[in-house]
Design an enzyme around this catalytic site. Sequence first.
Site, PDB file in Angstrom:
ATOM      1  N   ASP A   1      54.531 -41.869  -7.827  1.00 30.87           N
ATOM      2  CA  ASP A   1      53.969 -41.198  -6.643  1.00 30.87           C
ATOM      3  C   ASP A   1      52.608 -41.790  -6.314  1.00 30.87           C
ATOM      4  O   ASP A   1      51.630 -41.069  -6.117  1.00 30.87           O
ATOM      5  CB  ASP A   1      53.858 -39.695  -6.879  1.00 30.87           C
ATOM      6  CG  ASP A   1      53.636 -38.918  -5.576  1.00 30.87           C
ATOM      7  OD1 ASP A   1      53.865 -39.499  -4.499  1.00 30.87           O
ATOM      8  OD2 ASP A   1      53.226 -37.747  -5.636  1.00 30.87           O
TER       9      ASP A   1
ATOM     10  N   PHE B   1      52.314 -28.278  -6.291  1.00 29.86           N
ATOM     11  CA  PHE B   1      52.214 -27.933  -7.705  1.00 29.86           C
ATOM     12  C   PHE B   1      51.383 -26.688  -7.922  1.00 29.86           C
ATOM     13  O   PHE B   1      51.593 -25.953  -8.877  1.00 29.86           O
ATOM     14  CB  PHE B   1      51.585 -29.106  -8.464  1.00 29.86           C
ATOM     15  CG  PHE B   1      50.208 -29.458  -7.973  1.00 29.86           C
ATOM     16  CD1 PHE B   1      49.078 -28.843  -8.488  1.00 29.86           C
ATOM     17  CD2 PHE B   1      50.038 -30.396  -6.977  1.00 29.86           C
ATOM     18  CE1 PHE B   1      47.818 -29.158  -8.025  1.00 29.86           C
ATOM     19  CE2 PHE B   1      48.787 -30.722  -6.508  1.00 29.86           C
ATOM     20  CZ  PHE B   1      47.665 -30.104  -7.035  1.00 29.86           C
TER      21      PHE B   1
END
Length: 904
Positions: free
Chosen positions: A495, A378
């Site tokens: 996740d 990310f």
Amino acid sequence: MNSGEKQDNLQAWGQQPSSSYSNTQQQHGQITGQIPLTITNQVEAHDNDFHMQDASNDELEKSKKIAEQPTEHPQQHHQQQPAVPRFPPQSRQPQAILRFPQPPITSINKANNSNSQNFFPQQEVLQSRPKKHRVSMTNAEAANTPGMPPEKLPAKKLSADSQRPLFRDSNVFQRSAGQFTNDNGPSSSSAIVGAPFDANSSSKPVHIQQFRNPNDAPVTKLTSDLIKTYKAINEKFQSFYLRKNVRRSTVGRHTSLDSSGKPKTGKEASSSDANLIETFSIHNAVPNTSSSGNQPHYDSHVNAPPLLDTNAPPTSTMVVPMRTETESQQQMRQKSSRGGPYNNGYDDQNYDYILKNGEIFDKRYVILSDTPVGKGSFGQVTKAYDTVTKEEVAIKIIKNKKTFFDQAQIEIHLLELTNAHDKDNKYNIVTLKGHFVHRAHLCLVFELLSYNLYDLLKNTNFRGVSLNLARKFAQQLGKTLLFLSSPELSIIHCDLKPENVLLVNAKRSQIRVIDFGSSCQTGHRIYQYIQSRFYRSPEVLLGIAYDTKIDMWSLGCILVEMHTGEPLFAGSSEVDQMMKIVEVLGMPPKEMLDIGPKTHKYFDKTEDGIYYCKKTRDGYRHTYKAPGARKLHEILGVTSGGPGGRRLGEPGHSVEDYSKFKDLIKRMLNFDPKQRILRTTLFPVSHTAYNQNLYHQQQIDQVPAVGSVYIEDNGMYRPVPTSSHPISVTSSFDDGDVIEIDPNRRRYSQQNYHNPNYQYSQQPQSSSQQQQQQYQQSQRAQLEKQQQLQQQQQQQQQQRQHLSHQPSQSVQQHSSSSSRSRPRQQDQAEWRTQLELEEAFKQRKAEEATAPRSLQYNPQQVVGVQLIKRVLISKLFQGSMSHGNVNAGSSRDMEKHDYPNNKL
């Protein structure tokens, strides 16, 4: 010399080969006594005049190749050829056969214009090569055509030797096609082909040999052209990938490379950086009507070169130039201290922001380090100081790409939703303090936390943590999943793994769940490829619709890994992951495999509808064990003292503790999501208003005691006993750096360990908690009154039943009333044993048909076996009235001593 001899000399001069053109020109000047012919300064005019004629481009290329001949030809080519009879003088046509086109002679300027008419008395302008070849003409047409022999000779089949080229020297074709030079100056771009000219026999024509250049063959020429084309494409490919490799290998700086791929130094690098070099890239050609959603960067980032669009449909592959860096952008990048290739020097080749110590974000956050504290797909996380709140925070800097920007916006929305429903931060979710955009990067501000659970495992050298600490993590994570699955949120984390569970303090067991970038809500599932592979649930592997239960599967995998130190299902791919699951848990249910879109990826089906593991490509089943051959009992080391026997003899790691832990894991790792545990949480002594209301809604009379796992299984709540040590009591351990210390709590004393009514010291309670305790006490008082009334009614019914001789009915009523009067916090096994004993005693008492006696216990009155039975019955009734524990061991010993033939 008369004009006829001059014309014959000119005719012989025209029959000379192009290789001896310069010598022939000098000899012609000596014979005629005229000034040699000069060529015009504009050589390009020859080509223009030539293109205006009927010559084709291929013939032009051939003429240029003939012009590429050396100035001095080897002497062996100047040998005198045998003489042949001349043509009749009336024809006055040259005998040379022109194999290649010639530029028009009209473009040659004569030094003396007055003498030009003597050379060409019959023609004002000498024509260029005829439009038709001599082979395709008749004799009549050839007679009327200037420059063509009058008689058409019969065609002869040439031998292989006659088809060889006249000039075999390789140097003949190594001259440039631009011009031909001699001693007098530049010559024409084309030449007349013929035999060498001999000065001694200038008036005699020579025999002309025909030849053809094999390099001009159509197939050879086509092959050479294709080679040149592909060579140019390969060079453009190489330049593109060379530039791409430079971007990958260079971090925060610009490196110039030469043609061989090595970095330049000194003046070469500075000069090459100053000049804009256009590079090429190979990409899929897409229509210009593509939306802005396909752009690789955030909308304000318009200065970086485009990326390769991997999501574009494969249409056609073409070579297009990439956008180059403008001078203003180059100056701005050079002025920037970071020197990154993108975003005016502020981003590196991975589109991450280049951090600088002391830089201020959003006019309040001061960056404390040049290196990030964490990095991922990310972006990166850095440590900063908030000048407004005077505290350290963590800033998550998203990559400067549109896909990550959109994903971070979803994370912001979900975190704001959870923080709004959990203002007191009771459900262990990270707190989002704010967000902003800095230099086209979306930044999220969080509370500063410690290291994650994976780092905790590394600190233990992957030996794992104790069951006590794993139970604390399970308590907090179960509470978090209970909160996320509430109807107001319905959030799926998607996740959950040890890397996304962080400790609040390095010396405490309190945790926070982070990274909601892949999360979604139940009704808005947007991702198909979710969850890390080690913690991926079977429904995701099979492609079935998923819900919040996939997080419970991940939690079960995390708890096993935290205790054993190794992942439970460490698959290298999706197929390997499914096979590792099958080794431990067996084959998935047939109902799931029938509806799974990806079932064929892992399993094959027989004609009878039975599924079995799919074979690998080499025909073998790899090294996998049979389904269910790897037992969870052996992995946890239930009877061997933990994994590898490392916990043998340690307190809190008995066989009973491991058995309960194994049962909990098996319920979390159920294949069928409908039968999987929905929510698991461990409640401490002081309960919150949320949990208390939850109990009352489910009609639970009493809150479970300390050390009980409260499980909601398909809507049914029931307490399940856990290990002997309560979870809320502080304890120290030597298998990690995490130690729970609370000075407001007292340690668990051994003398009060078995007392369920013992109240531990607690922190000052609020008014709402006091109201809850008062309500709980009132409920207990009402329950005691009801139990007393029930016992009185039972005694009256027993007397009536004894008089009416109905023993079986009395036993059933007594057993049912006793089951209702039992407190819920007692152990189920002990409870069942006591009920069976009580039923047996009452049945034998009814058979004796004796009158009911006093139930008061007096040791002095114990005489004989019958009095011992009455003592046991009185103790059972007293235990039900006081809600206390009954010593099951002593009861069983007395029962064996009194009734040796009793099977119970």
